[in-house]
Design a protein around this motif. Structure first.
Motif, PDB file in Angstrom:
ATOM      1  N   ARG A   1     -31.177 -13.419   9.435  1.00 21.11           N
ATOM      2  CA  ARG A   1     -30.987 -14.323  10.588  1.00 21.11           C
ATOM      3  C   ARG A   1     -29.495 -14.532  10.878  1.00 21.11           C
ATOM      4  O   ARG A   1     -29.068 -14.528  12.023  1.00 21.11           O
ATOM      5  CB  ARG A   1     -31.661 -15.673  10.303  1.00 21.11           C
ATOM      6  CG  ARG A   1     -33.173 -15.587  10.434  1.00 21.11           C
ATOM      7  CD  ARG A   1     -33.855 -16.905  10.149  1.00 21.11           C
ATOM      8  NE  ARG A   1     -35.302 -16.722  10.165  1.00 21.11           N
ATOM      9  CZ  ARG A   1     -36.143 -17.377   9.387  1.00 21.11           C
ATOM     10  NH1 ARG A   1     -35.678 -18.259   8.523  1.00 21.11           N
ATOM     11  NH2 ARG A   1     -37.436 -17.168   9.471  1.00 21.11           N
ATOM     12  N   GLU A   2     -28.741 -14.697   9.797  1.00 20.72           N
ATOM     13  CA  GLU A   2     -27.298 -14.952   9.974  1.00 20.72           C
ATOM     14  C   GLU A   2     -26.595 -13.720  10.539  1.00 20.72           C
ATOM     15  O   GLU A   2     -25.804 -13.805  11.463  1.00 20.72           O
ATOM     16  CB  GLU A   2     -26.690 -15.347   8.619  1.00 20.72           C
ATOM     17  CG  GLU A   2     -25.334 -16.012   8.747  1.00 20.72           C
ATOM     18  CD  GLU A   2     -24.857 -16.673   7.444  1.00 20.72           C
ATOM     19  OE1 GLU A   2     -23.819 -17.312   7.480  1.00 20.72           O
ATOM     20  OE2 GLU A   2     -25.525 -16.515   6.395  1.00 20.72           O
TER      21      GLU A   2
ATOM     22  N   LEU B   1     -18.380  -8.927   6.892  1.00 16.82           N
ATOM     23  CA  LEU B   1     -18.486  -9.847   8.030  1.00 16.82           C
ATOM     24  C   LEU B   1     -17.751 -11.163   7.772  1.00 16.82           C
ATOM     25  O   LEU B   1     -17.940 -12.137   8.499  1.00 16.82           O
ATOM     26  CB  LEU B   1     -19.958 -10.130   8.334  1.00 16.82           C
ATOM     27  CG  LEU B   1     -20.784  -8.898   8.745  1.00 16.82           C
ATOM     28  CD1 LEU B   1     -22.244  -9.255   8.863  1.00 16.82           C
ATOM     29  CD2 LEU B   1     -20.277  -8.310  10.043  1.00 16.82           C
ATOM     30  N   ASP B   2     -16.906 -11.173   6.721  1.00 17.24           N
ATOM     31  CA  ASP B   2     -16.132 -12.376   6.379  1.00 17.24           C
ATOM     32  C   ASP B   2     -17.027 -13.588   6.130  1.00 17.24           C
ATOM     33  O   ASP B   2     -16.693 -14.709   6.492  1.00 17.24           O
ATOM     34  CB  ASP B   2     -15.117 -12.709   7.484  1.00 17.24           C
ATOM     35  CG  ASP B   2     -14.016 -11.675   7.543  1.00 17.24           C
ATOM     36  OD1 ASP B   2     -13.754 -11.074   6.498  1.00 17.24           O
ATOM     37  OD2 ASP B   2     -13.449 -11.451   8.624  1.00 17.24           O
ATOM     38  N   LEU B   3     -18.197 -13.357   5.547  1.00 16.11           N
ATOM     39  CA  LEU B   3     -19.082 -14.481   5.200  1.00 16.11           C
ATOM     40  C   LEU B   3     -18.828 -14.868   3.741  1.00 16.11           C
ATOM     41  O   LEU B   3     -17.992 -14.281   3.069  1.00 16.11           O
ATOM     42  CB  LEU B   3     -20.545 -14.079   5.419  1.00 16.11           C
ATOM     43  CG  LEU B   3     -20.887 -13.755   6.883  1.00 16.11           C
ATOM     44  CD1 LEU B   3     -22.279 -13.168   6.991  1.00 16.11           C
ATOM     45  CD2 LEU B   3     -20.783 -14.992   7.761  1.00 16.11           C
TER      46      LEU B   3
ATOM     47  N   ALA C   1     -26.275 -21.855   9.994  1.00 11.55           N
ATOM     48  CA  ALA C   1     -26.939 -21.672   8.698  1.00 11.55           C
ATOM     49  C   ALA C   1     -26.074 -22.240   7.577  1.00 11.55           C
ATOM     50  O   ALA C   1     -26.546 -22.975   6.701  1.00 11.55           O
ATOM     51  CB  ALA C   1     -27.198 -20.187   8.465  1.00 11.55           C
ATOM     52  N   LYS C   2     -24.777 -21.913   7.617  1.00 11.60           N
ATOM     53  CA  LYS C   2     -23.865 -22.371   6.556  1.00 11.60           C
ATOM     54  C   LYS C   2     -23.724 -23.895   6.622  1.00 11.60           C
ATOM     55  O   LYS C   2     -23.720 -24.579   5.593  1.00 11.60           O
ATOM     56  CB  LYS C   2     -22.507 -21.691   6.729  1.00 11.60           C
ATOM     57  CG  LYS C   2     -21.478 -22.117   5.697  1.00 11.60           C
ATOM     58  CD  LYS C   2     -20.216 -21.305   5.821  1.00 11.60           C
ATOM     59  CE  LYS C   2     -19.130 -21.773   4.883  1.00 11.60           C
ATOM     60  NZ  LYS C   2     -17.919 -20.975   4.965  1.00 11.60           N
TER      61      LYS C   2
ATOM     62  N   LEU D   1     -35.501 -13.972  -3.775  1.00  9.20           N
ATOM     63  CA  LEU D   1     -34.759 -12.871  -3.146  1.00  9.20           C
ATOM     64  C   LEU D   1     -35.256 -12.635  -1.715  1.00  9.20           C
ATOM     65  O   LEU D   1     -34.471 -12.389  -0.805  1.00  9.20           O
ATOM     66  CB  LEU D   1     -34.899 -11.588  -3.977  1.00  9.20           C
ATOM     67  CG  LEU D   1     -34.083 -10.397  -3.468  1.00  9.20           C
ATOM     68  CD1 LEU D   1     -32.587 -10.716  -3.461  1.00  9.20           C
ATOM     69  CD2 LEU D   1     -34.315  -9.163  -4.308  1.00  9.20           C
ATOM     70  N   ILE D   2     -36.574 -12.741  -1.498  1.00  6.15           N
ATOM     71  CA  ILE D   2     -37.126 -12.544  -0.155  1.00  6.15           C
ATOM     72  C   ILE D   2     -36.597 -13.632   0.776  1.00  6.15           C
ATOM     73  O   ILE D   2     -36.193 -13.368   1.904  1.00  6.15           O
ATOM     74  CB  ILE D   2     -38.682 -12.577  -0.198  1.00  6.15           C
ATOM     75  CG1 ILE D   2     -39.209 -11.355  -0.944  1.00  6.15           C
ATOM     76  CG2 ILE D   2     -39.266 -12.640   1.211  1.00  6.15           C
ATOM     77  CD1 ILE D   2     -38.954 -10.030  -0.263  1.00  6.15           C
ATOM     78  N   GLN D   3     -36.545 -14.869   0.276  1.00  5.58           N
ATOM     79  CA  GLN D   3     -35.983 -15.958   1.097  1.00  5.58           C
ATOM     80  C   GLN D   3     -34.539 -15.660   1.468  1.00  5.58           C
ATOM     81  O   GLN D   3     -34.105 -15.865   2.597  1.00  5.58           O
ATOM     82  CB  GLN D   3     -36.025 -17.270   0.308  1.00  5.58           C
ATOM     83  CG  GLN D   3     -37.406 -17.841   0.116  1.00  5.58           C
ATOM     84  CD  GLN D   3     -37.339 -19.082  -0.772  1.00  5.58           C
ATOM     85  OE1 GLN D   3     -36.438 -19.889  -0.648  1.00  5.58           O
ATOM     86  NE2 GLN D   3     -38.295 -19.203  -1.680  1.00  5.58           N
ATOM     87  N   GLU D   4     -33.791 -15.157   0.470  1.00  4.13           N
ATOM     88  CA  GLU D   4     -32.368 -14.871   0.720  1.00  4.13           C
ATOM     89  C   GLU D   4     -32.212 -13.786   1.782  1.00  4.13           C
ATOM     90  O   GLU D   4     -31.393 -13.900   2.698  1.00  4.13           O
ATOM     91  CB  GLU D   4     -31.679 -14.438  -0.583  1.00  4.13           C
ATOM     92  CG  GLU D   4     -30.175 -14.370  -0.400  1.00  4.13           C
ATOM     93  CD  GLU D   4     -29.434 -13.711  -1.569  1.00  4.13           C
ATOM     94  OE1 GLU D   4     -28.251 -13.419  -1.394  1.00  4.13           O
ATOM     95  OE2 GLU D   4     -30.056 -13.491  -2.626  1.00  4.13           O
ATOM     96  N   VAL D   5     -33.052 -12.729   1.657  1.00  5.16           N
ATOM     97  CA  VAL D   5     -32.976 -11.635   2.636  1.00  5.16           C
ATOM     98  C   VAL D   5     -33.279 -12.177   4.031  1.00  5.16           C
ATOM     99  O   VAL D   5     -32.598 -11.858   5.008  1.00  5.16           O
ATOM    100  CB  VAL D   5     -33.954 -10.492   2.270  1.00  5.16           C
ATOM    101  CG1 VAL D   5     -34.007  -9.463   3.392  1.00  5.16           C
ATOM    102  CG2 VAL D   5     -33.521  -9.814   0.980  1.00  5.16           C
TER     103      VAL D   5
END
Length: 1443
Positions: free
Chosen positions: A37-38, A97-99, A832-833, A28-32
């Motif tokens: 960043r994104e 944000l349409d992500l 990132a994507k 979860l920390i990695q995801e945050v």
């Protein structure tokens, strides 16, 4: 410094390029971290303040929560809660944000698609999507910021409601009152909603004081039809409740509690309903209009107020706030809790909403008292009739509390009408709602009693009921009372008898019923029926039933009660298909129960099976309709919870198989098509039925069930492989059904079908765009499958004997569609994507691209069969901006060229196709200039080197133009778009691509029409017309690119185009051009088509055009030279000069302002001289603009003097040469002859084409003029000046003489001596002639002009002599002497010139003739030969035309 660096533990996966570092942290920390960043990148790009602040808050929240989790100090339960919050915030932010949507397991960890089954992954997407949607809805209603998505909300909902908040009633009534508010259609003069009723007390406050600041109502169930009504009014009726007349003061003796008309207030709410006005805080004042007399009907007053412009309200009226809300009552309560709560009154629309929501159980009957006609009887005046409405059962018992006078009020047992004082024919238009328990309806009737009311209490008490009318709610056939008006019979009898239901219930209640029973409805005034007498009084009501339980449809009722008469069953089942859908869905569950009961209770026979099946398909089809789509959940729930037919599966399978087996038979196809569309639900019924059967009988008959299904799928397969017309439609329908995998047809068919199905799935975006994992999963499966199918093609279908062209074609089209789909275009994604996708899936485009390349090269000798069809798809693939892919695939083009060259010694087909397709692709947004790779291949080839290189250069040039065009097409500036369009169309003209050329002509024509440039639009269409012949030749498809033209031959199309062009020339006031075309068209009508009717119409137009030329004053546009200098301008205008044709009455200042708004960063140059290289090469934008003068170029047909009205057209039209002059001295000043080095730097601009043309501007070239030309020009001007002055004096003898005196004297004066002495010294010398032999003709021209000056001067002096006064006689004589001397000198040196007889001219020439005294050469201005330009005779007149 070391203190700034924090070392984290991590795991390294992969090596080299593919190395990835994964920190040793909670997932979860990695995801945050990656999310932050994104988001931060997007945050920087956001300019919209609302979103910007939102993102900032979300980022700050995540940073805060991240540090809390990392701290490791939170207890387990709090950590769990915080994790939930974090994941919810991330998902919410991504949606805003349409992500991409993130899918998780129950603990909030991201799901790994590799470790999750496809079905579980899909379900997880559905759940995640739903949660985010709910979260969004919560956010919106919390902030009450509903306006942002107002449009979208209204578009998404089928129903609306009008929210009304009654703030105050300012009205002096003096008694209690009822305020009845409702919606009204003024055009149909009818109420469309129930009333909202507020009881108002005599003290000026609501009766229910608790509701003082809470008088709110919603008028629900409005649909799109209501939004389309031309007008909707909000109507308020005020009914006074008290004594008969307000003036009577002796209150003790007066009757009280009478409902009397008081007045109305009306507001037009159309704009609010349409959404044009939306301000829930604005208080609207609705002016009050009292009734004129107390017998003035309220409905009449409403219509008067609507028709009136304004109301004299004297400050009396209602204050309300209004707002339109989207959704039905449940949605509104959920989304607008601040406006609508449980205490808000709900006034429904009278009638069903357009879409009936499931669970909307209603059983309302609206009863409207329309009008009556009552005899005064024994009284001297008409009665004060009061109608009392109540509901009784057949035993004469009154039903209590079933009448609702309005929303917001209690139910009552009897309703009393408004009383109109001494009116014989009262018109009430009062509506109440009657709501009776469903089980009582068939026993109930409405009873109307009539009583005269007296104003005196003592008299009133003795007044009994004088008549009665009634109507039963259920008809004899079991259906409900019909909607509409009912003319009721008014019965008279003793009051006691009238109260006894058994006395009248057996009698007819309406005039129609009376006739049906054989009694005449008219005739004798009184008819005795039993103990009641039919009165001659009349009484009309109207009713409207809104019930989900009562039907007015006999056919539906017959089906629902099928057991009562099984003989009619077959007929009832057939009739069901004709019943209105709305009626069926109201009784959905009951209808389905009836159908399956019929099936189950006749399980032994097959009599009704097909009919029941058809009925079932009909109902499923209904629910697919948008109008009833909200019933989908009802059908689902029915299948899961209520459906109980255990044997239905056998019968449904059997009927479906019969239909499929007989697909070819006439009459079956249509029904089969419907069944195929309903297949999903038919199978749900089959499966559910089998499950229920298994639960009862524990898997009995499993083998039979499987066999029956297998046989059914076999039948479907056979139908799919047959190819008759009948089954095509059904096949299209069936290809969406995924049951075909049960059995494989022959490999070819299977591959063919699969390729088509895959291509459809790729094109349709099965999943939402943000379901990235699901989309990539699908792509991965497709890629694997396509590669396997490719192996199959290579093995089985490549050799000469088994080659399947269509199959290979389908393969290539599928592979390209896969490669070019939106979800694989990585360059459009954030870094990132992009990294995430590359890491997990790689670039699938490369994989499939290389596969396509290999498959192409495998084709060998079959390649030629795919040219030119495959050029488009391959081009689409090469335009993907992925370098490796391009390097691999662009050579395929070279291979195609080579292949066609070997076959036909040219690559014409390939070239044509690539140019056509390139145009479409670039316009659609693909492409850049990267075709240089192809160039290298061509250069190496010994045969294709030259032609191939030429072709590639052509492609690159075309790309440049198309990319320019694409860039500019989204430009606000239409003029830039026009320039670009002309660039492209000229290119297509040059390479002889007629089809593309015409396509761009029409784009240009449309642009002109948008700007009202009708002249230019006409010239543009003319280019198309010039490609056509006046012949019977068939029209090629590309010639008629517009739907408007219906032409079989070129001649017909040319005729239609000419008519349109003439119309545009007329609108542009270019009648000369219209006439020229008209003459050509008239020639065709007269001598080729013999169409005299068209000819006469055309000639009438022509006559009008000629008249316009002479009589209509046309504005003369100015012309402007514009130079665009500097590298900052687009290539097509950079460092070029253009001549612009200004708009009507446009001044230079306005034109400049218009230019500078197009180029806001440009700097306006102060000088008119050409700029130096420093400016041309600078990075800025410099604009130079000045007015130029068009040079008249009269057509040769005007060989003699013509009216100025005719000539004036050519002064500003049909011009190609423009001049701009300024004096310049070159070299040393010559003291003896100032003219020798006096140069006028006259820049003559010659445009590429004549103006006006297909644009309002064209590019130019410029040239300086020599002193000799300046001398010729000056001499010509002097002669013209004398000539014009003479002409004026001939036409008007009263003109003052002074200007003529000064002009003549200035020329004949010995000091001037005609003004040409210096020319003689400068140009008529041996030395000059030796140095400039090329000027011989010009010198002769100048001598000729000098000689012609003498007859002009002679005529001027003659006129001067006639008009001169005695005082000036000496001056005249001196002038004559000077002239004599001048004349001798000139005639001796340059010869004598004699014009035609002046007297003849003077006498016979009409006044309008400008040049009655003229020399032959001056009728046309001198043409100045320009060095660097083409002379006007050889110049094409329009771009793209042949001159």
């Amino acid at each position: 410094p070391a203190s700034y660096i924090y070392l984290k533990e991590a795991i390294v996966e992969g090596k080299g390029q593919h190395e990835t570092v994964i920190p040793n942290e909670l997932p979860l920390i990695q995801e945050v971290t990656t999310t932050l960043r994104e988001w931060s990148i997007i945050w920087r790009q956001l300019y919209v303040p609302v979103k910007r602040f939102l993102v900032r808050h979300m980022i700050y929240d995540l940073i805060e929560w991240r540090s809390q989790i990392l701290s490791g100090t939170l207890p387990q339960d709090e950590l769990k809660e915080l994790k939930k919050k974090v994941t919810a915030k991330i998902d919410y932010g991504n949606r805003i944000l349409d992500l991409d949507l993130v899918v998780r397991d129950e603990d909030g960890n991201i799901l790994d698609p590799e470790q999750t089954s496809t079905i579980s992954l899909f379900r997880a997407h559905e759940i995640a999507s739903k949660q985010v949607e709910e979260r969004l809805l919560e956010e919106k209603s919390q902030k009450q910021n509903i306006d942002i998505n107002r449009q979208a909300k209204f578009a998404a909902t089928p129903s609306f409601a009008l929210f009304v908040n009654l703030k105050n009633v300012v009205c002096k009534i003096g008694e209690d009152a009822e305020v009845l508010m409702s919606l009204y259609d003024p055009l149909e003069s009818k109420f469309i909603s129930e009333n909202y009723l507020v009881r108002w007390s005599s003290s000026g406050l609501p009766k229910d004081i608790d509701r003082l600041h809470n008088l709110r109502a919603v008028f629900t169930d409005l649909g799109s039809k209501d939004l389309k009504r031309e007008k909707i009014s909000f109507v308020c009726q005020i009914v006074r409740v008290g004594r008969m007349e307000l003036r009577d003061n002796n209150t003790r003796k007066l009757t009280s509690g009478l409902r009397r008309p008081f007045g109305v207030a009306v507001m037009d709410v159309t704009d609010i309903i349409n959404g044009k006005v939306d301000d829930e805080d604005k208080q609207h004042f609705i002016p009050f209009q009292p009734v004129a007399g107390e017998n003035d009907f309220l409905q009449t007053v409403i219509n008067k107020v609507i028709a009136a412009k304004e109301v004299n309200h004297k400050g009396q009226g209602l204050w309300v706030t209004l707002k339109l809300l989207p959704g039905d009552i449940h949605q509104i309560r959920k989304e607008f809790p601040h406006l609508v709560d449980r205490s808000t009154a709900v006034a429904r629309k009278m009638g069903f909403p357009e879409i009936i929501m499931p669970g909307d159980v209603r059983n309302d009957i609206y009863v409207t008292l329309v009008q009556g006609d009552f005899d005064k009887g024994s009284k001297t005046t008409a009665k004060n009739v009061e109608v009392t409405v109540s509901v009784y059962d057949e035993d004469g018992k009154r039903l209590e509390s079933v009448i609702f006078p309005g929303a917001g009020d209690e139910a009552i047992s009897e309703y009393k009408s408004v009383i109109y004082y001494q009116v014989k024919q009262p018109r009430w238009f009062e509506t109440v709602k009657v709501a009776i328990p469903i089980e009582d309806v068939n026993r109930s009737h409405l009873r109307f009693t009539f009583r005269h009311r007296s104003s005196q209490d003592s008299k009133d008490k003795s007044e009994k009921i004088f008549a009665l009318a009634f109507v039963k709610l259920m008809r004899y056939d079991g259906t409900t009372l019909r909607d509409g008006e009912h003319d009721l019979i008014v019965y008279k009898a003793e009051a006691k008898k009238l109260e006894d239901a058994s006395m009248y219930l057996s009698l007819p209640s309406t005039k129609i019923e009376l006739e049906e029973k054989g009694h005449p409805a008219t005739g004798k005034s009184m008819q005795n029926l039993g103990s009641c007498t039919i009165s001659k009084d009349s009484f009309q009501i109207s009713t409207l039933v809104c019930s989900t339980k009562l039907t007015q449809n006999v056919d539906l009722l017959g089906l629902l009660k099928w057991r009562s008469n099984t003989n009619l069953l077959q007929q009832n089942l057939k009739q069901l298909m004709k019943v209105d859908g709305g009626e069926v869905v109201k009784f959905l569950q009951d209808t389905l129960d009836a159908l399956f009961n019929i099936m189950m209770e006749n399980s032994e026979s097959e009599t009704f099976d097909t009919l029941v099946f058809d009925a079932l398909v009909f109902i499923i089809g209904l629910i697919a309709d948008r109008k009833f789509q909200h019933f989908n959940p009802v059908l689902e729930t029915y299948i899961k919870k209520h459906f109980s037919a255990t044997l239905a599966y056998t019968k449904l399978t059997k009927v479906l198989k019969t239909y499929v087996d007989n697909a070819e038979k006439c009459g079956i196809t249509d029904q089969l098509f419907k069944a195929m569309k309903a297949l999903e639900y038919i199978f749900k019924f089959i499966v559910r039925s089998r499950i229920l059967f298994n639960q009862l009988y524990e898997n009995k008959g499993e083998a039979d069930f499987r066999e029956s299904l297998l046989q059914l799928f076999k039948s479907i397969n056979e139908m799919m492989s047959s190819i008759s017309d009948q089954t095509v439609i059904v096949k299209v329908c069936t290809s969406d059904v995924s049951i075909l995998a049960f059995l494989l047809p022959p490999v070819t068919d299977f591959l063919m079908e699969t390729f088509i199905m895959f291509k459809n799935l790729i094109g349709k975006n099965v999943y939402p765009f943000d379901w990235v994992i699901m989309n990539m999963m699908q792509n991965k499966v497709f890629l694997r499958a396509i590669n396997q199918y490719a192996d199959m093609l290579n093995k089985k279908f490549l050799d000469q004997a088994n080659f399947e062209l269509q199959l290979w074609n389908n393969y290539f089209h599928l592979a390209v569609a896969f490669l070019t789909q939106e979800s694989l275009q990585l360059e459009n994604f954030s870094s990132a994507k992009r990294a995430k996708i590359l890491n997990k899936y790689g670039d699938m485009r490369r994989q499939i691209g290389f596969e396509i390349r290999d498959m192409w090269y495998n084709l060998g000798q079959h390649k030629i069969k795919f040219i030119p069809e495959m050029v488009g798809p391959i081009l689409e693939m090469t335009l993907i901006p992925e370098t490796e892919l391009r390097k691999a695939t662009i050579p395929i083009f070279f291979d195609m060229m080579q292949c066609e060259f070997h076959s036909t010694r040219s690559f014409q087909m390939f070239e044509n196709e690539i140019i056509t397709k390139l145009d479409h692709e670039v316009e659609g947004g693909r492409g850049d200039e990267q075709y240089k790779v192809l160039l290298e291949h061509c250069r190496k080839h010994k045969y294709l080197a030259k032609s191939g290189e030429t072709f590639v250069k052509l492609v690159v040039r075309l790309m440049e133009r198309l990319l320019d065009y694409r860039t500019i097409m989204h430009d606000e500036n239409k003029e830039n778009r026009m320039s670009c369009t002309v660039n492209v169309l000229n290119f297509y003209k040059e390479i002889e691509r007629e089809e593309m050329y015409i396509r761009y002509l029409y784009k240009l024509c449309d642009l002109h029409k948008e700007c009202d440039n009708y002249t230019e639009a006409a010239y543009t269409l003319l280019l198309h017309a010039k490609l056509l012949k006046w012949s019977e030749e068939a029209c090629a498809a590309h010639l008629t690119q517009r739907d408007g033209y219906q032409a079989a031959t070129q001649g017909q199309l040319k005729d239609q185009l000419y008519q349109e062009i003439i119309h545009y020339f007329d609108k542009g006031k270019m009648w000369e051009e219209a006439i020229a075309l008209g003459k050509e068209l008239a020639e065709q009508y007269e001598n080729e088509m013999f169409d005299y009717e068209q000819l006469s119409e055309l000639l009438r137009k022509q006559a009008q055009f000629y008249e316009n030329i002479v009589k209509v004053i046309r504005p003369k546009p100015d012309y402007f030279a514009v130079g665009y200098y500097g590298q900052g301008f687009p290539t097509f205008i950079r460092n070029k000069v253009f001549i612009y044709r200004g708009k009507e009455y446009e001044r230079r200042e306005d034109f400049e302002a218009r230019l500078l708004t197009q180029f806001p960063n440009a700097e306006k140059m102060k000088t008119t001289s050409p700029p130096g290289d420093d400016i041309k090469n600078s990075s800025g934008q410099y604009i130079q603009c000045f007015t130029v003068k068009p040079k008249l170029d009269l057509p040769p047909k005007f060989h003699k003097p013509v009216s100025e009205q005719i000539v004036s057209f050519y002064r500003v039209n049909e011009v190609q040469r423009f001049e701009y002059s300024r004096p310049v001295r070159k070299g040393e000043k010559n003291p003896d002859n100032e003219f020798a080095n006096m140069w006028i730097e006259r820049t003559i601009y010659v445009t590429a084409y004549k103006l006006p043309g297909i644009l309002r501007w064209f590019e130019v070239k410029s040239v300086e003029i020599s002193p000799l030309e300046n001398a010729i020009e000056t001499m010509q001007l002097t002669n013209d000046k004398i000539n014009n002055m003479i002409q004026q004096h001939l036409n008007d003898p009263n003109l003052p003489i002074n200007p003529l005196s000064m002009l003549l004297n200035g020329i004949v004066d010995p000091a001037v001596m005609g003004g040409f002495t210096n020319y003689e010294k400068a140009f008529f010398t041996e030395k000059y002639m030796h140095e400039h032999p090329e000027d011989h003709d010009k010198i002769e021209k100048l001598k000729d002009l000098i000689a012609w000056q003498i007859p002009f001067l002679a005529e001027g002096i003659r006129i001067h002599g006639e008009k001169v006064t005695e005082a000036l006689r000496p001056f005249h004589e001196r002038m004559e002497a000077c002239f004599k001397q001048l004349k001798e000198k000139v005639e001796k040196q340059y010869g004598v010139r004699t014009p035609a007889s002046l007297d003849d001219r003077r006498g016979s020439r009409p006044r309008s003739m400008v040049r009655s005294f003229t020399m032959p050469s001056s009728s046309r201005p001198l043409s100045v030969a320009s060095v660097s330009s083409i002379s006007s005779d050889s110049t094409p007149s329009r771009p793209g035309s042949d001159g």
